[in-house]
Design a protein around this motif. Structure first.
Motif, PDB file in Angstrom:
ATOM      1  N   LEU A 104      47.531  36.947  45.459  1.00 42.44           N
ATOM      2  CA  LEU A 104      47.042  38.149  44.771  1.00 42.44           C
ATOM      3  C   LEU A 104      45.841  37.761  43.922  1.00 42.44           C
ATOM      4  N   ASP A 105      44.667  38.022  44.474  1.00 44.63           N
ATOM      5  CA  ASP A 105      43.429  37.694  43.763  1.00 44.63           C
ATOM      6  C   ASP A 105      42.996  38.903  42.920  1.00 44.63           C
ATOM      7  N   GLY A 106      42.585  38.623  41.697  1.00 50.55           N
ATOM      8  CA  GLY A 106      42.096  39.704  40.822  1.00 50.55           C
ATOM      9  C   GLY A 106      43.207  40.327  40.008  1.00 50.55           C
ATOM     10  N   SER A 107      44.172  39.493  39.600  1.00 52.75           N
ATOM     11  CA  SER A 107      45.377  40.077  38.982  1.00 52.75           C
ATOM     12  C   SER A 107      45.087  40.814  37.677  1.00 52.75           C
ATOM     13  N   SER A 108      43.944  40.535  37.027  1.00 53.00           N
ATOM     14  CA  SER A 108      43.641  41.285  35.801  1.00 53.00           C
ATOM     15  C   SER A 108      43.339  42.750  36.128  1.00 53.00           C
ATOM     16  N   ASN A 109      43.141  43.053  37.403  1.00 49.90           N
ATOM     17  CA  ASN A 109      42.835  44.435  37.802  1.00 49.90           C
ATOM     18  C   ASN A 109      44.043  45.224  38.307  1.00 49.90           C
ATOM     19  N   ILE A 192      27.615  38.496  38.385  1.00 47.63           N
ATOM     20  CA  ILE A 192      27.948  37.318  37.587  1.00 47.63           C
ATOM     21  C   ILE A 192      28.605  37.830  36.314  1.00 47.63           C
ATOM     22  N   ASN A 193      29.479  37.040  35.716  1.00 45.83           N
ATOM     23  CA  ASN A 193      30.068  37.430  34.436  1.00 45.83           C
ATOM     24  C   ASN A 193      29.075  37.050  33.333  1.00 45.83           C
ATOM     25  N   ALA A 194      28.235  38.040  32.964  1.00 40.37           N
ATOM     26  CA  ALA A 194      27.111  37.774  32.062  1.00 40.37           C
ATOM     27  C   ALA A 194      27.558  37.444  30.639  1.00 40.37           C
ATOM     28  N   ARG A 226      26.561  44.032  39.151  1.00 41.37           N
ATOM     29  CA  ARG A 226      27.941  44.464  39.312  1.00 41.37           C
ATOM     30  C   ARG A 226      28.845  43.300  38.953  1.00 41.37           C
ATOM     31  N   TRP A 227      30.001  43.555  38.326  1.00 38.94           N
ATOM     32  CA  TRP A 227      31.013  42.503  38.132  1.00 38.94           C
ATOM     33  C   TRP A 227      32.374  43.172  38.100  1.00 38.94           C
ATOM     34  N   VAL A 228      33.153  42.970  39.165  1.00 39.84           N
ATOM     35  CA  VAL A 228      34.458  43.627  39.287  1.00 39.84           C
ATOM     36  C   VAL A 228      35.556  42.774  38.656  1.00 39.84           C
ATOM     37  N   GLY A 229      35.446  41.446  38.827  1.00 38.48           N
ATOM     38  CA  GLY A 229      36.516  40.568  38.354  1.00 38.48           C
ATOM     39  C   GLY A 229      37.570  40.328  39.422  1.00 38.48           C
ATOM     40  N   SER A 230      37.295  40.762  40.654  1.00 40.50           N
ATOM     41  CA  SER A 230      38.138  40.445  41.825  1.00 40.50           C
ATOM     42  C   SER A 230      37.199  39.861  42.877  1.00 40.50           C
ATOM     43  N   LEU A 231      37.410  38.598  43.216  1.00 41.52           N
ATOM     44  CA  LEU A 231      36.531  37.951  44.192  1.00 41.52           C
ATOM     45  C   LEU A 231      36.494  38.721  45.513  1.00 41.52           C
ATOM     46  N   VAL A 232      37.640  39.223  45.960  1.00 44.66           N
ATOM     47  CA  VAL A 232      37.646  39.958  47.235  1.00 44.66           C
ATOM     48  C   VAL A 232      36.767  41.205  47.168  1.00 44.66           C
ATOM     49  N   LEU A 246      27.652  34.906  41.805  1.00 44.17           N
ATOM     50  CA  LEU A 246      27.607  33.560  41.200  1.00 44.17           C
ATOM     51  C   LEU A 246      28.796  33.369  40.263  1.00 44.17           C
ATOM     52  N   TYR A 247      29.593  32.334  40.511  1.00 42.59           N
ATOM     53  CA  TYR A 247      30.506  31.834  39.472  1.00 42.59           C
ATOM     54  C   TYR A 247      30.165  30.360  39.312  1.00 42.59           C
ATOM     55  N   PRO A 248      29.166  30.082  38.446  1.00 42.88           N
ATOM     56  CA  PRO A 248      28.677  28.706  38.320  1.00 42.88           C
ATOM     57  C   PRO A 248      29.573  27.872  37.413  1.00 42.88           C
ATOM     58  N   GLY A 258      33.220  25.363  37.358  1.00 46.08           N
ATOM     59  CA  GLY A 258      33.392  26.805  37.528  1.00 46.08           C
ATOM     60  C   GLY A 258      34.848  27.201  37.375  1.00 46.08           C
ATOM     61  N   ARG A 259      35.191  28.324  37.957  1.00 48.59           N
ATOM     62  CA  ARG A 259      36.557  28.826  37.796  1.00 48.59           C
ATOM     63  C   ARG A 259      37.335  28.867  39.115  1.00 48.59           C
ATOM     64  N   LEU A 260      36.615  29.060  40.221  1.00 45.07           N
ATOM     65  CA  LEU A 260      37.290  29.412  41.470  1.00 45.07           C
ATOM     66  C   LEU A 260      37.767  28.170  42.219  1.00 45.07           C
ATOM     67  N   ARG A 261      38.890  28.326  42.907  1.00 48.54           N
ATOM     68  CA  ARG A 261      39.526  27.189  43.584  1.00 48.54           C
ATOM     69  C   ARG A 261      38.964  27.036  44.997  1.00 48.54           C
ATOM     70  N   TYR A 264      41.814  27.804  48.476  1.00 43.41           N
ATOM     71  CA  TYR A 264      42.273  29.136  48.895  1.00 43.41           C
ATOM     72  C   TYR A 264      41.359  30.258  48.398  1.00 43.41           C
ATOM     73  N   GLU A 265      40.237  29.923  47.758  1.00 41.72           N
ATOM     74  CA  GLU A 265      39.280  30.970  47.382  1.00 41.72           C
ATOM     75  C   GLU A 265      37.904  30.669  48.006  1.00 41.72           C
ATOM     76  N   CYS A 266      37.288  29.552  47.577  1.00 43.86           N
ATOM     77  CA  CYS A 266      35.892  29.318  47.979  1.00 43.86           C
ATOM     78  C   CYS A 266      35.751  28.995  49.473  1.00 43.86           C
TER      79      CYS A 266
HETATM   80  P1  AFP Z   1      42.731  36.480  38.424  1.00 48.37           P
HETATM   81  O1  AFP Z   1      43.369  36.643  39.768  1.00 48.37           O
HETATM   82  O2  AFP Z   1      43.449  35.525  37.545  1.00 48.37           O
HETATM   83  O3  AFP Z   1      42.440  37.812  37.762  1.00 48.37           O
HETATM   84  O4  AFP Z   1      41.309  35.790  38.679  1.00 48.37           O
HETATM   85  C1  AFP Z   1      40.394  36.435  39.477  1.00 48.37           C
HETATM   86  C2  AFP Z   1      39.243  35.489  39.740  1.00 48.37           C
HETATM   87  O5  AFP Z   1      39.706  34.254  40.176  1.00 48.37           O
HETATM   88  C3  AFP Z   1      38.256  36.060  40.753  1.00 48.37           C
HETATM   89  O6  AFP Z   1      38.822  37.017  41.588  1.00 48.37           O
HETATM   90  C4  AFP Z   1      37.142  36.628  39.896  1.00 48.37           C
HETATM   91  O7  AFP Z   1      35.900  36.531  40.536  1.00 48.37           O
HETATM   92  C5  AFP Z   1      37.187  35.750  38.682  1.00 48.37           C
HETATM   93  O8  AFP Z   1      38.514  35.302  38.547  1.00 48.37           O
HETATM   94  C6  AFP Z   1      36.806  36.500  37.439  1.00 48.37           C
HETATM   95  O9  AFP Z   1      36.756  35.594  36.388  1.00 48.37           O
HETATM   96  P2  AFP Z   1      36.273  36.018  34.917  1.00 48.37           P
HETATM   97  O10 AFP Z   1      37.399  36.796  34.311  1.00 48.37           O
HETATM   98  O11 AFP Z   1      36.030  34.692  34.247  1.00 48.37           O
HETATM   99  O12 AFP Z   1      35.023  36.830  35.045  1.00 48.37           O
END
Ligand code: AFP
Length: 335
Positions: A104-109, A192-194, A226-232, A246-248, A258-261, A264-266
């Protein structure tokens, strides 16, 4: 007795992978139903713990992980590597495949009714669990994601182009809508997360400064962000209408890569993007040539239309004084 309808046609899918893809699709249809009920069903977005890397785990993260592991147990999958589990799990000792997944990618959403997804990557299984995943990304047999949005969709590659399916909710079947998804190259959108601007390295700041400067800057054209916060969701938008993500790496502790794995992501996103004519790098080098030494290792990820990703690499090559200067002085634009 009538045979059950397949949840996806086998036409474009390599025979050896079809049962696994079908199983992923079946589970994702069940997940889509749970997501669609939102607060009418079980509570999905509340925090239930932390994964191995200290990321908060939501109820839906854990539930989807259990659903995929269970659904794949009877398939040809020997090794199952999930974002939600510290170690690789052995599902079927006789299986010939290794599957990595962000269930489940983007769980904050989850709680805000914004698109979320499942990302997966498939390799042939090696005798040892970790060595099945700690390998160069271009050894993937398949990479893909399911997006749970206004439409539920599957985007997948087996190394011969990128295929796009949409779930027909009435028939309960993923229908092929594009057998050669190609990233348009005429978009001026960046993602990008500005809020992390002050933590970025100079080449990334310079690239974004020049986009933000628009017609007043060296690029002499306007951009949109644009920045959704869900990679998909970002990947789906870019595959559909172009742009760059960009997630640098940045200067925050824990964000050196960076943040992404990678696993199973990149890696699967890079596979999809390259097969759709785009590029995916860590800023300079192609993700598809990368390998990592730890299952949950991170990597910077830049992907999208090829010319835009190439341009980011050029900023990394600029001399120090040019990358520091704002507006119009960069040698890159003097040619
Ligand atoms: P979660 O699944 O923990 O919400 O993370 C989502 C994610 O890995 C990816 O889908 C987003 O591009 C990225 O995090 C957003 O990260 P920021 O909250 O640092 O912008």
């Amino acid at each position: 007795m009538t045979a059950k309808n397949p949840v996806i046609s086998s036409d474009k899918i390599p025979e050896a992978l079809y049962p696994v893809i079908e199983s992923l699709c079946s589970v994702s249809i069940d997940i889509a139903k749970i997501i669609a009920r939102g607060p009418l069903g079980q509570s999905l977005g509340h925090e239930v713990g932390e994964n191995s890397d200290g990321d908060g785990q939501k109820a839906l993260d854990v539930l989807t992980d259990e659903m995929f592991a269970e659904g794949l147990r009877t398939q040809d999958v020997r090794w199952y590597a999930s974002e939600e589990q510290e170690e690789v799990v052995e599902l079927n000792p006789k299986g010939s495949l290794a599957l990595a997944i962000d269930p489940l990618d983007g769980s904050s959403n989850i709680d805000v009714n914004v698109s979320i997804g499942t990302i997966f990557s498939i390799y042939d299984a090696k005798p040892e669990a970790n060595e099945s995943f700690l390998r160069i990304a271009n050894e993937q047999l398949a990479g893909g994601y399911v997006i749970y949005g206004p439409q539920v969709g599957l985007v997948v590659t087996f190394g011969a182009g990128t295929l796009q399916y949409v779930l027909d909710p009435d028939a309960g079947e993923f229908i092929l809508v594009n057998d050669a998804l190609t990233i348009p190259d005429n978009s001026n959108e960046f993602a990008i997360n500005a809020s992390n601007y002050r933590h970025w390295r100079k080449p990334v700041r310079a690239f974004i400064d020049d986009c933000v400067a628009g017609t007043d800057g060296p690029r002499e054209e306007n951009f949109n962000m644009r920045w959704v916060g869900s990679l998909v969701a970002e990947a789906h938008r870019i595959l559909t209408r172009g742009g760059i993500f960009l997630y640098p790496s940045d200067a925050r502790p824990g964000y050196e890569d960076g943040r992404l794995r990678m696993t199973y992501e990149c890696a699967p996103i890079a596979f999809l993007i390259e097969q759709a004519g785009g590029k995916a790098t860590d800023g300079s080098d192609p993700i598809m040539k990368h390998s990592v030494s730890k299952l949950h290792a991170r990597t910077p990820l830049i992907f999208g239309s090829a010319d835009k990703v190439d341009r980011v690499a050029t900023y990394h090559d600029l001399p120090e004084q040019e990358v520091s200067a704002l507006f119009g002085k960069r040698g890159l634009f003097r040619t």
